[in-house]
Design an enzyme around this catalytic site. Structure first.
Site, PDB file in Angstrom:
ATOM      1  N   HIS A 582       0.824  -1.208   0.000  1.00  0.00           N
ATOM      2  CA  HIS A 582       0.000   0.000   0.000  1.00  0.00           C
ATOM      3  C   HIS A 582       0.855   1.254   0.000  1.00  0.00           C
ATOM      4  O   HIS A 582       0.542   2.251  -0.632  1.00  0.00           O
ATOM      5  CB  HIS A 582      -0.885   0.006   1.255  1.00  0.00           C
ATOM      6  CG  HIS A 582      -2.264  -0.482   0.969  1.00  0.00           C
ATOM      7  ND1 HIS A 582      -3.074  -1.025   1.916  1.00  0.00           N
ATOM      8  CD2 HIS A 582      -2.969  -0.490  -0.190  1.00  0.00           C
ATOM      9  CE1 HIS A 582      -4.232  -1.351   1.370  1.00  0.00           C
ATOM     10  NE2 HIS A 582      -4.184  -1.050   0.095  1.00  0.00           N
ATOM     11  N   ARG A 689      -0.919 -10.218 -22.698  1.00  0.00           N
ATOM     12  CA  ARG A 689      -0.991 -11.118 -21.530  1.00  0.00           C
ATOM     13  C   ARG A 689      -2.458 -11.504 -21.338  1.00  0.00           C
ATOM     14  O   ARG A 689      -3.198 -10.818 -20.657  1.00  0.00           O
ATOM     15  CB  ARG A 689      -0.486 -10.409 -20.282  1.00  0.00           C
ATOM     16  CG  ARG A 689       1.018 -10.213 -20.210  1.00  0.00           C
ATOM     17  CD  ARG A 689       1.388  -9.567 -18.879  1.00  0.00           C
ATOM     18  NE  ARG A 689       2.784  -9.748 -18.534  1.00  0.00           N
ATOM     19  CZ  ARG A 689       3.717  -8.810 -18.677  1.00  0.00           C
ATOM     20  NH1 ARG A 689       3.406  -7.632 -19.155  1.00  0.00           N
ATOM     21  NH2 ARG A 689       4.965  -9.050 -18.316  1.00  0.00           N
ATOM     22  N   ARG A 725       0.040 -14.336 -25.993  1.00  0.00           N
ATOM     23  CA  ARG A 725       0.512 -15.436 -25.149  1.00  0.00           C
ATOM     24  C   ARG A 725      -0.711 -16.174 -24.616  1.00  0.00           C
ATOM     25  O   ARG A 725      -1.639 -15.532 -24.106  1.00  0.00           O
ATOM     26  CB  ARG A 725       1.328 -14.872 -23.986  1.00  0.00           C
ATOM     27  CG  ARG A 725       1.722 -15.934 -23.004  1.00  0.00           C
ATOM     28  CD  ARG A 725       2.678 -15.400 -21.988  1.00  0.00           C
ATOM     29  NE  ARG A 725       2.006 -14.580 -20.993  1.00  0.00           N
ATOM     30  CZ  ARG A 725       2.646 -13.920 -20.040  1.00  0.00           C
ATOM     31  NH1 ARG A 725       3.969 -13.954 -20.004  1.00  0.00           N
ATOM     32  NH2 ARG A 725       2.010 -13.222 -19.153  1.00  0.00           N
ATOM     33  N   GLU A 818      11.474 -18.558 -20.998  1.00  0.00           N
ATOM     34  CA  GLU A 818      11.431 -18.074 -19.617  1.00  0.00           C
ATOM     35  C   GLU A 818      12.089 -19.052 -18.666  1.00  0.00           C
ATOM     36  O   GLU A 818      12.401 -18.716 -17.536  1.00  0.00           O
ATOM     37  CB  GLU A 818       9.970 -17.926 -19.165  1.00  0.00           C
ATOM     38  CG  GLU A 818       9.168 -16.971 -19.975  1.00  0.00           C
ATOM     39  CD  GLU A 818       7.718 -16.959 -19.533  1.00  0.00           C
ATOM     40  OE1 GLU A 818       7.324 -16.003 -18.867  1.00  0.00           O
ATOM     41  OE2 GLU A 818       6.991 -17.902 -19.865  1.00  0.00           O
ATOM     42  N   ASN A 841      11.709 -11.596 -17.182  1.00  0.00           N
ATOM     43  CA  ASN A 841      11.316 -11.547 -15.763  1.00  0.00           C
ATOM     44  C   ASN A 841      11.446 -12.936 -15.145  1.00  0.00           C
ATOM     45  O   ASN A 841      12.061 -13.121 -14.098  1.00  0.00           O
ATOM     46  CB  ASN A 841       9.862 -11.080 -15.607  1.00  0.00           C
ATOM     47  CG  ASN A 841       9.605  -9.771 -16.312  1.00  0.00           C
ATOM     48  OD1 ASN A 841      10.533  -9.019 -16.571  1.00  0.00           O
ATOM     49  ND2 ASN A 841       8.362  -9.497 -16.639  1.00  0.00           N
ATOM     50  N   ASP A 842      10.865 -13.901 -15.823  1.00  0.00           N
ATOM     51  CA  ASP A 842      10.955 -15.257 -15.296  1.00  0.00           C
ATOM     52  C   ASP A 842      12.311 -15.889 -15.568  1.00  0.00           C
ATOM     53  O   ASP A 842      12.856 -16.587 -14.726  1.00  0.00           O
ATOM     54  CB  ASP A 842       9.839 -16.131 -15.883  1.00  0.00           C
ATOM     55  CG  ASP A 842       8.547 -15.940 -15.116  1.00  0.00           C
ATOM     56  OD1 ASP A 842       8.606 -15.952 -13.878  1.00  0.00           O
ATOM     57  OD2 ASP A 842       7.499 -15.750 -15.748  1.00  0.00           O
ATOM     58  N   ARG A 852      11.083 -13.554  -8.041  1.00  0.00           N
ATOM     59  CA  ARG A 852      11.010 -12.207  -8.618  1.00  0.00           C
ATOM     60  C   ARG A 852      10.256 -11.230  -7.724  1.00  0.00           C
ATOM     61  O   ARG A 852      10.386 -10.021  -7.873  1.00  0.00           O
ATOM     62  CB  ARG A 852      10.391 -12.252 -10.024  1.00  0.00           C
ATOM     63  CG  ARG A 852       9.002 -12.807 -10.054  1.00  0.00           C
ATOM     64  CD  ARG A 852       8.568 -13.155 -11.461  1.00  0.00           C
ATOM     65  NE  ARG A 852       7.817 -12.092 -12.098  1.00  0.00           N
ATOM     66  CZ  ARG A 852       7.254 -12.188 -13.299  1.00  0.00           C
ATOM     67  NH1 ARG A 852       7.412 -13.291 -14.009  1.00  0.00           N
ATOM     68  NH2 ARG A 852       6.582 -11.213 -13.803  1.00  0.00           N
ATOM     69  N   CYS A 889      10.374  -9.634 -24.261  1.00  0.00           N
ATOM     70  CA  CYS A 889       9.173  -8.954 -23.785  1.00  0.00           C
ATOM     71  C   CYS A 889       9.146  -8.787 -22.277  1.00  0.00           C
ATOM     72  O   CYS A 889       8.165  -8.321 -21.722  1.00  0.00           O
ATOM     73  CB  CYS A 889       7.913  -9.669 -24.262  1.00  0.00           C
ATOM     74  SG  CYS A 889       7.791 -11.341 -23.619  1.00  0.00           S
TER      75      CYS A 889
HETATM   76  C1  PEP Z   1       8.412 -12.571 -18.313  1.00  0.00           C
HETATM   77  O1  PEP Z   1       8.462 -13.527 -17.540  1.00  0.00           O
HETATM   78  O2  PEP Z   1       9.398 -11.880 -18.625  1.00  0.00           O
HETATM   79  C2  PEP Z   1       7.123 -12.192 -18.918  1.00  0.00           C
HETATM   80  C3  PEP Z   1       7.041 -11.292 -19.864  1.00  0.00           C
HETATM   81  O3  PEP Z   1       6.044 -12.799 -18.396  1.00  0.00           O
HETATM   82  P1  PEP Z   1       5.310 -12.338 -17.053  1.00  0.00           P
HETATM   83  O4  PEP Z   1       6.034 -11.152 -16.508  1.00  0.00           O
HETATM   84  O5  PEP Z   1       3.902 -12.062 -17.422  1.00  0.00           O
HETATM   85  O6  PEP Z   1       5.470 -13.570 -16.207  1.00  0.00           O
HETATM   86 MG    MG Z   2       6.743 -14.850 -17.384  1.00  0.00          MG
END
Ligand code: PEP
Ligand code: MG
Length: 955
Positions: A582, A689, A725, A818, A841-842, A852, A889
């Site tokens: 928050h 997404r 996706r 990923e 990200n993954d 993450r 991405c």
């Molecule tokens: C990622 O993992 O980089 C990705 C784009 O997917 P998300 O962030 O939706 O898991």
């Molecule tokens: Mg991902």
């Protein structure tokens, strides 16, 4: 562990005064081999800081943190002073319990003494006790009754083996506060006793707080040591409390009625057989919760308010969980149930009010508790959740010039002197003046804080902030919390001590939920708790510096942020916390730059130290030198200018100085977001997404609904390509209406393609909707979380089959990279896919083994780590060798320092949030492909992400 035993007791000691008594105690502790002689100083200093007199003629002298190194072994020494020793202020001590402890283990002792301290006239009895046995009996207080009620019985549990059954039994005892957390581990070490008829018995005294008996049965036949298991008793044993129960159980077994227990389907039957507390028959009613996001703060608040309107007890529980019922009037307890859509709420109400209350509650839940709801179709409920706790550790202050990583929670570059507000150490006596006086104190504090919060609500301009404080007010008025505190006051503890304990245990329960949003409400509870405690302890807030400053705190509470004046607070820096807290929301609403989760070391920074927050890169510089500071100011200004120029050229393509074109597309989650993305210069959608479309509905959207959503995106793209996706849920993205069994590691569990391949009907509906929507427009479909070639092939085959039915003319199929195994297998996959899109990200979290969303580690999960770059490099090389294209991405693609490296690695497309498109395009235009390649080669050979970032900056 501190326990009391006869050998530790020295009877009939004499000391003329307190200091002689302390010396005597220290000598005994030394003679017992527990401490070094220097510990005496600790005992003396501690008494200087505040008397260790507990009341009832007892004192518990112990050392200070500075003398902990004088402790060899944890232990105690009890000394009876029949003539009494004046401990100051006329308080006479007849029993001194000298403690040698390396940490706060005296708290355990207090726990052991609580019962004794609650009794009248203990002091005189301690004084006249003539044997160590008598003294010990007095300290242990009146024998406690064995806790055995419906909450201690769980029948038909879905468990795999005997160990799991033991664990479930121990858990019931822990929830009833009979034992500490370690009891399950203790029981696993104890030899189980077979009672016959498939019944087993386990008991231990270790870590027991009060005696209790749990009884658990498995839902299917189990065997242990070659014998059947139909039921297990777990006893938290303390004194003789279980004697009567044991006799009754033996009689039952001799009568040959053991099977009744193992086969019972109703806890009432078990309690009647064992002589436990049979619950009163209260009317009950059940209803399925239909709110899309479960019983979160707003609906829970409405439910609590409604329940409070009835004069009498109303309890509620989630039928599918093993958790016991909670008061429906308590917001915190309602939230702690973690009730999700699709689960059944069971209300029970006192007979006197049930006829009115139950229908009213049911109607309110049915109507959605202030939210629009769609009825739920029958579905299985998710499994219950277990608790987790973190332990802080001391660390040194960062040095001048140090650069630390943190999570960027609210963007910008900010600078100013640190204004460190440590969570105040509230010093308060454990014992109160009298229950009446402490009650009054608490009421005054609550009234004061209520007034403070009211002011905050009236001052809040942003609606979101105001709502947070309304929730705070509700927490403050929560009768479950205040009743609990009031009950504790009756045992003689101080208001501050009782309040703190109640808030902390409510916050821990909240944190134990595996829903990050609900768990973050623990911060709100602590925020409210601190305010009250500060008032009770007379702690004043430190004055704000005059010039714009950087507020440094452990975990910033929403009210801390909302109190701030954005004109005076340049930025916020916290040791803990995540970007969805928050407080981060409030910071963004107020436009204050914020870095969170920078680690405990930032709390050691001295107030006044100049700080530079770079929430573009998630970086903090402590006491930056002049040139760094000037650079930052220049960068802030240059960035503002660059963004302006980039915005002007946003519709132009991104071409390097030497003519290499990189496609820049947008990531969207909402089918209505395309026009805005195109207006920002998107050359296509690089990542739709789709789970966000699913989350926006209360039930899985059917094929026609999905088709309309996808069609809208394709229409808005006007011929530009769409990369979609397929549904990526699981992990940190649960679908409220699609419960997933509890997993120890959801990120390593059933998520992404693994989940949708288990539900092919959902996947097929989505694919059909996509193909139908596409027609002759460019559609690229990719599958998330592919880690095995078979997964890709299965998904591809499904599309190919559907394509026979629904022809499309411009379709490409690819996978998200990923999972490291997908990158490592890129040479194999590249022969079959049309493209790869790297989800950094993954990929980063799996390559570096850092969650993450981790509150303290996620800042280290930097996609520019050379290990991640190596995986991207492999992917690109494999793809290009087969004439396939690669996009990125993940968030990394929008990082201005990452763009040159990604372009240098040969990435063909970058897909980023729409607002980042102009900047990313501008970054590409500044590069030459040759220079970027050389940079990428160096980056691949770097030792870490920081080195890569330095390389890019040094270009
Ligand atoms: C990622 O993992 O980089 C990705 C784009 O997917 P998300 O962030 O939706 O898991
Ligand atoms: Mg991902």
């Amino acid at each position: 562990m501190l326990e009391l035993s006869l050998e530790q007791i020295s009877m009939a000691q004499v000391a003329a005064d307190k200091s002689t008594a302390l010396e005597l105690i220290a000598n005994h502790l030394v003679a017992d081999g527990l401490v070094a002689p220097g510990y005496l100083k600790g005992l003396q200093d501690r008494e200087q800081q505040g008397s260790t007199f507990l009341g009832q003629g007892i004192a518990i002298p112990h050392g200070t943190p500075q003398t902990r190194d004088q402790v060899h072994t944890t232990g105690v020494r009890l000394m009876q002073f029949p003539d009494g020793v004046d401990w100051g202020d006329g308080q006479i001590v007849y029993l001194a319990i000298g403690i040698a402890a390396k940490s706060d283990e005296h708290l355990r002792l207090l726990q052991l003494l609580t019962r004794a301290l609650g009794e009248d006239d203990l002091g005189p009895a301690l004084r006249t006790a003539s044997t160590p046995e008598d003294l010990l009996k007095l300290l242990q207080g009146a024998p406690q009754e064995l806790a055995l009620d419906a909450q201690m019985i769980s029948l038909g549990l879905s468990v795999e083996d005997f160990e799991e059954l033991v664990w479930r039994g121990a858990r019931l005892l822990r929830k009833a506060d009979c034992v500490d957390n370690g009891f399950a581990a203790v029981l696993q070490q104890v030899e189980a006793l077979s009672l016959g008829d498939g019944l087993w018995w386990l008991h231990s005294e270790q870590t027991v707080k009060r005696p209790g008996l749990a009884f658990v049965t498995p839902d299917k036949p189990l065997r242990y040591l070659g014998q059947p298991v139909t039921g297990l008793f777990c006893l938290a044993s303390l004194g003789e409390a279980h004697q009567a129960l044991l006799e009754r159980l033996c009689a039952l077994l001799i009568e040959g009625r053991g099977q009744e227990l193992g086969q019972a389907t109703n806890s009432r039957v078990v309690l009647q057989a064992l002589g436990g507390e049979v619950p009163a028959e209260w009317p009950s009613a059940q209803i399925v919760l239909a709110n899309a996001h479960g019983l979160h703060a707003r609906p829970a608040k409405i439910l609590a308010q409604l329940a409070k309107g009835f004069e009498g007890e109303i309890r509620v529980r989630v039928l599918e969980s093993n958790d016991s019922a909670v008061s429906a009037k308590s917001l915190s307890k309602l939230l702690s149930m973690g009730a999700r859509r699709g689960q059944t709420l069971e209300f029970v109400a006192e007979p006197g009010i049930a006829a009115d209350a139950l229908p009213a509650l049911l109607a309110a839940v049915q109507e959605g508790l202030g939210e629009e709801v769609e009825p739920v179709s029958a579905m299985p409920a998710p499994a219950p959740v277990e608790a987790a706790q973190a332990t802080p550790r001391a660390v040194p202050a960062p040095q001048a010039g140090a650069v630390l990583s943190a999570v960027a929670a609210s963007p910008g570059i900010a600078m100013g002197p640190a204004h460190v507000q440590l969570t105040p150490v509230f010093d308060y006596p454990a014992q109160g003046e009298s229950p009446a006086a402490e009650r009054q104190r608490l009421q005054d504090a609550l009234a004061f804080v209520r007034g403070e919060i009211e002011q905050l609500i009236s001052r809040s301009q942003a609606k979101a902030i105001g709502e947070i404080f309304v929730t705070h007010q509700e927490m403050l008025d929560d009768p479950e919390l205040t009743d609990d505190v009031m009950r504790r006051l009756d045992s003689g503890v101080s208001a501050a001590s009782a309040w703190n304990e109640v808030i902390e245990s409510a916050a821990l329960r909240q944190e134990a939920l595996n829903d990050p949003l609900l768990a973050e409400r623990a911060a709100d509870l602590r925020d409210v708790g601190r305010r009250v405690l500060a008032h009770l302890c007379g702690v004043q807030q430190a004055a704000e510096p005059d010039q714009p400053y950087v507020l440094v705190m452990d975990e910033v509470g929403p009210s801390d942020v909302a109190r701030l004046d954005p004109q005076r607070v340049a930025g916020i820096l916290t040791a803990r916390g995540g970007a969805t807290a928050h407080s981060a929301i409030v910071a963004r609403a107020l436009g204050i730059t914020a870095l969170v989760g920078a680690g405990e070391q930032v709390l050691r920074i001295a107030s006044g130290t100049p700080l530079l927050l770079d929430a573009q890169r998630g970086r903090l510089t402590v006491a930056p030198d002049d040139s760094t500071l000037q650079r930052a100011i220049a960068e802030r200004d240059a960035r503002a200018q660059r963004l302006q120029a980039a915005a002007a050229a946003r519709l132009e393509p991104a071409v390097t100085r030497d003519g290499h074109r990189v496609e820049v597309c947008a990531n969207i989650g909402d089918s209505t977001g395309t026009p805005a993305a195109v207006a920002q210069g998107a050359e296509g959608i690089g990542l739709l997404r789709t789970e966000l479309l699913f989350m926006a509905h209360n039930q899985a959207p059917d094929e026609a609904t999905q088709e309309a959503e996808y069609r809208r995106v394709l229409d808005d793209l006007q011929g530009r390509p769409l990369v979609v996706r397929t549904l990526d849920v699981g992990g940190d993205k649960p679908l409220p209406y699609w419960p997933i069994d509890k997993e120890e590691n959801p990120f390593l569990g059933v998520r992404g393609i693994r989940l949708t391949l288990q539900r092919p009907e959902i996947m097929e509906a989505q694919l059909r909707a996509l193909l139908r929507a596409a027609g002759d427009r460019p559609l690229r479909i990719m599958f998330p979380m592919v880690g095995r070639v078979e997964e890709w092939r299965q998904a591809r085959d499904m599309v190919e089959r559907l394509r026979g039915e629904i022809p499309v003319s411009d379709l490409q199929l690819g996978i998200m990279v990923e999972v490291p195994s997908a990158a490592l297998l890129a040479p194999v996959l590249a022969q079959e896919v049309d493209f790869f899109s790297v989800g950094t990200n993954d990929l980063t979290q799996y390559a570096l083994a850092i969650d993450r969303g981790h509150p303290t580690l996620s800042a280290q999960a930097d996609g520019l780590h050379p290990a991640v770059l190596q995986l991207i490099d492999m992917t690109v090389k494999a793809a290009h060798a087969h004439g396939k294209w690669v996009g990125v991405c993940g968030e990394l693609a929008a990082d201005p320092l990452a763009v040159p490296v990604l372009v240098g690695l040969g990435v063909d497309e970058l897909s980023v949030a729409a607002r980042s498109i102009p900047e990313v395009k501008a970054c590409v235009r500044e590069l030459s492909q040759e220079g970027a390649r050389a940079l990428a080669r160096d980056a691949l050979m770097a030792a870490g992400a920081a080195e890569v970032r330095a390389l890019v900056e040094a270009r």
